[in-house]
Design an enzyme around this catalytic site. Structure first.
Site, short mmCIF file in Angstrom:
data_model
loop_
_atom_site.label_atom_id
_atom_site.label_comp_id
_atom_site.label_asym_id
_atom_site.label_seq_id
_atom_site.Cartn_x
_atom_site.Cartn_y
_atom_site.Cartn_z
N GLU A 1 7.48 0.63 15.91
CA GLU A 1 8.77 1.13 15.25
C GLU A 1 8.74 2.61 15.54
OE1 GLU A 1 6.77 0.06 11.19
OE2 GLU A 1 8.13 -1.72 11.27
N THR B 1 -3.01 -9.04 8.99
CA THR B 1 -3.05 -9.77 10.32
C THR B 1 -2.90 -11.40 10.02
OG1 THR B 1 -4.43 -8.19 11.41
CG2 THR B 1 -4.49 -10.28 12.31
N ALA B 2 -3.64 -11.82 8.95
CA ALA B 2 -3.44 -13.24 8.77
C ALA B 2 -2.07 -13.62 8.32
CB ALA B 2 -4.51 -13.83 7.50
N THR B 3 -1.54 -12.94 7.68
CA THR B 3 -0.22 -13.20 7.45
C THR B 3 1.06 -13.26 8.47
OG1 THR B 3 -0.49 -12.11 5.17
CG2 THR B 3 1.84 -12.78 5.51
N ASN C 1 0.74 -1.39 0.05
CA ASN C 1 0.01 -0.02 -0.14
C ASN C 1 0.97 1.12 0.06
OD1 ASN C 1 0.67 -0.51 2.48
ND2 ASN C 1 -1.03 0.82 3.46
N CYS D 1 -3.36 1.55 6.36
CA CYS D 1 -3.70 1.01 7.63
C CYS D 1 -4.15 1.79 8.62
CB CYS D 1 -2.61 0.43 8.03
SG CYS D 1 -1.06 1.32 8.41
N GLU E 1 3.43 -5.19 12.27
CA GLU E 1 2.59 -4.11 11.94
C GLU E 1 1.36 -4.70 11.26
OE1 GLU E 1 2.73 -1.27 13.51
OE2 GLU E 1 4.81 -1.57 14.43
N GLY F 1 2.11 -5.92 7.15
CA GLY F 1 1.13 -6.62 6.38
C GLY F 1 -0.17 -6.95 7.02
P1 NAD Z 1 0.21 -9.43 3.05
O1 NAD Z 1 0.10 -9.69 4.53
O2 NAD Z 1 -0.65 -9.90 2.07
O3 NAD Z 1 1.63 -9.18 2.31
C1 NAD Z 1 2.58 -8.51 2.93
C2 NAD Z 1 3.94 -9.00 2.65
O4 NAD Z 1 4.06 -10.00 3.33
C3 NAD Z 1 4.12 -9.15 1.26
O5 NAD Z 1 5.48 -8.69 0.99
C4 NAD Z 1 3.90 -10.47 1.23
O6 NAD Z 1 4.52 -10.97 -0.09
C5 NAD Z 1 4.47 -11.22 2.48
N1 NAD Z 1 4.09 -12.31 2.77
C6 NAD Z 1 2.79 -12.91 2.36
N2 NAD Z 1 2.74 -14.20 2.91
C7 NAD Z 1 4.05 -14.45 3.74
C8 NAD Z 1 4.71 -15.37 4.20
N3 NAD Z 1 3.67 -16.76 4.50
N4 NAD Z 1 5.86 -15.30 5.00
C9 NAD Z 1 6.24 -14.25 4.64
N5 NAD Z 1 5.96 -13.30 3.89
C10 NAD Z 1 4.94 -13.38 3.47
O7 NAD Z 1 -0.35 -7.73 3.15
P2 NAD Z 1 -0.60 -6.49 1.76
O8 NAD Z 1 -1.96 -7.15 1.36
O9 NAD Z 1 0.62 -6.66 1.11
O10 NAD Z 1 -1.03 -5.34 2.60
C11 NAD Z 1 -2.02 -4.77 3.25
C12 NAD Z 1 -2.22 -5.15 4.73
O11 NAD Z 1 -0.99 -4.61 5.30
C13 NAD Z 1 -3.31 -4.57 5.46
O12 NAD Z 1 -3.84 -5.57 6.52
C14 NAD Z 1 -3.00 -3.41 6.25
O13 NAD Z 1 -3.64 -2.81 7.26
C15 NAD Z 1 -1.71 -4.09 6.22
N6 NAD Z 1 -0.70 -2.67 6.84
C16 NAD Z 1 -0.35 -2.35 8.19
C17 NAD Z 1 0.44 -1.53 8.63
C18 NAD Z 1 1.07 -0.89 9.63
O14 NAD Z 1 1.79 -0.12 10.04
N7 NAD Z 1 0.26 -1.69 10.81
C19 NAD Z 1 0.97 -0.54 7.44
C20 NAD Z 1 0.57 -0.74 6.10
C21 NAD Z 1 -0.36 -1.91 5.77
#
Ligand code: NAD
Length: 497
Positions: free
Chosen positions: A478, A246-248, A168, A300, A266, A244
């Protein structure tokens, strides 16, 4: 120096083969994936493939690990002032290449180029320069027990660390992790999102140009479940900083915890934006437009649940919807407010939530549909900014993260009720409060289950402050010293006097 270099790289590659190929950055060099396999990268505004990235595997990770391990002793021993100088060169190169990087970010992510110009790319440069200078001011504690002992704390780099970032705010969040890790003396293996890899690739060019020693930073591209998982699993990766979904985050935590890796997570949010009748109405409206729909609502921190005092509920709906209708949607390379959402599956997920709202009898006050942008963007993933009324606080749209240009409005009568609604989700990242009553603001700030509370503002950032969430929004903080503490191990040295 910077811009011509990058243009040369992009044009040179485009001449050789289309779509252009983005490469891994391992041991100071740009490499193709060892498997020879590639993934397509799609421009959200057009729906067309415009580049390919390595579909990296554990073999590429191993190469990155060997490079990072070999580079670690020298980088950890390099004086902070020298690490800082190199990082500041990278920050300056980002600034010199601001326009190119902003256009790349807009093309790759679908965000309006104007937003990338004022937010994403300047912030990426600021992340690097902030930690490059913070490390010069880092000090550690001493504990003096008179006549008995003197204790002092060493804060030492950890070793090879992993940084995994989402799509994002691609370069913004990528650098937010890498910068403190490098400044503290670690070497890094970083994995940007496979959905938005372009600026991380351009960043690797800038690191080469800035003279970052080989192996200090390695960037591996590819799928999360494959190369991201391999990075998390690697026994020599001492810490994982992840942003990224929450599920990941749960998968990463489950993988890393038995190996006792340090973890910073995060994760998602479902942030409340609480509006009291006594607020500065104009300021609140202008900011609420941004906090709802900036980056197509894909931040986020966006306030996706607007919780409004009942006495001004109707007025808010009228004024807010009138402004939402003025937002310009279109080609993100032009002067628009709303660009494309990041991918077709993501667009369909958001449309699914809107459909679910309709089925639950909600009123769509404005928006609710896909938008057909004529011309080159005819097949792009554009959605109307959408405002939904009439749903209960416990329904799926008010409990789950939609992460798109969709907000709901909910009324409240008392402070307690506002707090109950605000705190009534599994998430706890950021909350916003609009009131002129400072006593109420302080009292509510204490009671909100949230890592961040903004009073009469939104996304006002000071990089020294702790940043992160509670509950399912994450673990750890962070920013500032918090990040430098995460990327170091504290060692106490005790001298008997
Ligand atoms: P995502 O969890 O799908 O992917 C994030 C990263 O993790 C990507 O680089 C992806 O390739 C990697 N990934 C996926 N599966 C993995 C695994 N099993 N092991 C290691 N890495 C893996 O998230 P997204 O769709 O890219 O981003 C959107 C999400 O991120 C939203 O839920 C958003 O709220 C969150 N987000 C949080 C913050 C924060 O600071 N809290 C900031 C930005 C985005």
């Amino acid at each position: 120096m910077g811009a011509p270099f990058l243009f040369w790289v992009l044009r040179g590659m485009a001449d050789i083969a289309l779509p252009m190929k983005l490469l891994n950055y391992i041991n100071g060099q740009l490499n193709e994936p060892l498997s020879g396999k590639w993934l397509n990268n799609i421009e959200p505004a057009t729906g067309l493939v415009y580049s390919q990235i390595p579909d990296s595997t554990a073999e590429d990770l191993q190469a990155a690990m060997e490079a990072a391990s070999a580079a670690y002793p020298a980088w950890a021993a390099t004086e902070a002032a020298e690490r800082s100088r190199i990082m500041l060169r990278i920050a300056h190169l980002i600034e010199e290449n601001l326009e190119l990087l902003a256009q790349a970010e807009s093309q790759d992510n679908g965000k309006p180029v104007g937003l990338a110009r004022v937010m994403d790319i300047p912030r990426a440069a600021a992340n690097i320069s902030f930690f490059a200078t913070a490390i010069l001011h880092q000090n550690t504690e001493t504990h003096y027990n008179q006549g008995h002992s003197l204790n002092y704390t060493l804060r030492q780099p950890i070793g090879v660390v992993g940084c995994i970032s989402p799509w994002n705010l691609p370069l913004y969040l990528f650098t937010w992790k890498i910068a403190p890790a490098l400044a503290a003396g670690n070497t890094v293996i970083a994995k940007p999102s496979e959905i938005t890899p372009l600026t991380a690739f351009l960043f690797s060019q800038l690191c080469i140009e800035a003279g970052l020693p080989a192996g200090v930073l390695n960037i591996v591209h590819g799928r999360g479940g494959q190369i991201g998982q391999a990075l998390t699993e690697h026994p020599k990766v001492k810490a994982i900083s992840f942003t990224g979904g929450t599920a990941t985050g749960k998968v990463i935590a489950a993988t890393a915890a038995p190996m006792f890796k340090k973890l910073s997570l995060e994760l998602g949010g479902k942030n409340p934006n609480i509006i009291f009748a006594d607020c500065d109405w104009e300021d609140m409206l202008n900011t609420t437009i941004r906090s709802s729909f900036a980056n197509q609502g894909q931040i986020c921190l966006c306030g996706s649940r607007i919780i409004v005092e009942r006495s001004v509920y109707e007025r808010f709906k009228t004024d807010f919807v009138a402004r939402v209708k003025q937002l310009r949607i279109g080609d993100p390379s032009e002067d628009v407010n709303i660009g494309a959402v990041v991918s077709e599956p993501h667009m369909n997920k958001i449309l699914g939530y809107i459909e679910s709202a309709r089925q639950q009898g909600a009123q769509i006050l404005t928006g609710g549909n896909r938008v057909q942008v004529p011309g080159r963007c005819a097949n792009g993933y554009f959605l109307e900014p959408t405002v939904i009324d009439g749903l209960g606080a416990d329904c799926n749209l008010n409990q789950e993260e939609i992460f798109g240009p969709v907000v709901t409005i909910i009324a409240f009568d008392t402070v307690e009720e506002a707090l109950d609604i605000a705190n009534g989700t599994p998430y706890g990242l950021a909350a916003t409060l609009w009131t002129q009553n400072l006593t109420r603001a302080h009292q509510m700030a204490e009671k909100l289950d949230s890592g961040i509370v903004w009073v009469n503002c939104w996304l006002v950032r000071d990089l020294r402050t702790p940043f992160g969430g509670v509950k399912q929004s994450g673990v750890g903080r962070e920013g500032g010293w918090e990040a430098l503490k995460f990327f170091t191990e504290a060692k106490n040295v005790c001298i008997k006097l």
